[in-house]
Structure formats: C-alpha cells, structure tokens
Design an enzyme around this catalytic site. Structure first.
Site, PDB file in Angstrom:
ATOM      1  CB  SER A 114      14.918  58.434  42.632  1.00  0.00           C
ATOM      2  OG  SER A 114      16.163  58.000  43.123  1.00  0.00           O
ATOM      3  CE  LYS A 152      15.933  54.968  44.845  1.00  0.00           C
ATOM      4  NZ  LYS A 152      17.005  55.473  44.002  1.00  0.00           N
TER       5      LYS A 152
END
Length: 198
Positions: A114, A152
């Site tokens: 991701s 993230k």
C-alpha cells in the site's frame, strides 16, 4: 572524526555537560575541556579504551578514520496495508552508520504494497524513530485498536485523522477524534528511511 567531534557528539546525544562526561570517564573537567578545545591530538591507548567503553563504540577506530557500523534490532513485521496484527518477533539485526544510529531506534519488516508510491515495498526494512507524535503528512507506524499495526502517511485534520496509502488501489482510512481516543489510534514511531534489497 576528531576527538573533539566525538566528544561533542556524545555530549549532544546524551544531553550532558562537561562535568558529567568527566565523571563518567573518571577524568577532570579541565581534561574534557582540553579535548573539546582541540588542543589534544593523541591519547593513550588505555584512555581510548575507557572512552570506548563508556561511549559504547570503538573510538580508536573512529579516530583512525574507520567508518563504524552499528546494529539496530529488527523487531517484527508491519503492514503497508491494513489488518496485520501487531507482532513483536525479533528478526535479527540490521547495520546502520554512526550518523544513522542516532536517528532511529529499530527496524520493522514491511509486508504489503500500500506504500509502493513512497518506495516502501513488500520485504523492505523501515527504520523507525520511536515517538508518539509526528508532523502532519509524515509517514508513521500506527497502532490501531491495540492489535493492528500499519505504515501510512499520517494526516491531522481539525476533526479527524487520516491514514493515507501511497497506492491508488488502497483506500485511505478516516478516524474521528472519538475513534482516535476510543480505539485507540496511536503513533508508535516515525519512519526515517526504508531499505529495500532487490
């Protein structure tokens, strides 16, 4: 590095004064002052050995121009994605330079894709500085709900936190202030850099 640079670096890292260095090394404050002034060019081997013991690395090698490497632990896995449960599995150690030794605390092995837009690939090692807050927009290691760990981009808004991926196929996650407190959503550290071995 020079003796002056080594001593000053240790002072800065430990946030101590000349008196405390003198106490730790068993020398006078004036001796430390001489070292920091650059007046002393050579040291006895036993003095180098004592400084090395206290500082935790080979000062003699540094004075001779040798580039030292240090080891930091690889503490386990973190998902560049979601839904990986927190695991504290010791996976070994990774070498860092003397400069990088001060910048971070440990490595985590990345699983998932991701964050590929940031060069964080499946199998990469993320070097992390342990902290509980980061500037908005930083890439962080985040604990969600006490058992899920992810890497993230951490974005702070007035009414929410956004965990943003760097892969268009992975949606961002949004957490209200209430969710941040109740789940909780906690920062474990800031990603300093990533090592990817191909």
């Amino acid at each position: 590095m020079t003796l002056k640079e080594i001593i000053q670096s240790y002072k800065d890292e430990e946030q101590i004064n000349n008196s405390e260095i003198a106490r730790r090394l068993g020398v006078t404050k004036s001796t430390v002052h001489k070292w920091l002034s650059g007046d002393v060019k050579r040291l006895h081997n036993d003095t180098i050995a004592k400084i090395s013991e206290v500082f935790g690395y080979d000062v003699g090698a540094m004075l001779n121009g040798t580039v030292l490497t240090f080891k930091k632990p690889i503490l386990g896995y973190v998902k560049a994605g979601y839904d990986l449960f927190a695991q504290e599995n010791y996976l070994g150690e990774e070498e860092v330079t003397e400069v990088d030794r001060k910048k971070g605390d440990y490595f985590l092995k990345v699983t998932g894709d991701s964050m590929i837009g940031e060069g964080i690939m499946d199998g990469s090692l993320a070097y992390v500085k342990q902290c509980d807050d980061v500037p908005s927009g930083s890439i962080a290691v985040v604990l969600i709900g006490g058992d899920e760990v992810t890497i993230k981009r951490f974005i702070k808004k007035s009414d929410m936190i956004i965990l943003e991926a760097a892969n268009p196929q992975v949606p961002a996650r949004y957490f209200s202030k209430q969710e941040v407190n109740e789940l909780p959503v906690k920062i474990l550290g800031k990603v300093i850099y990533v090592k990817t071995i191909f």
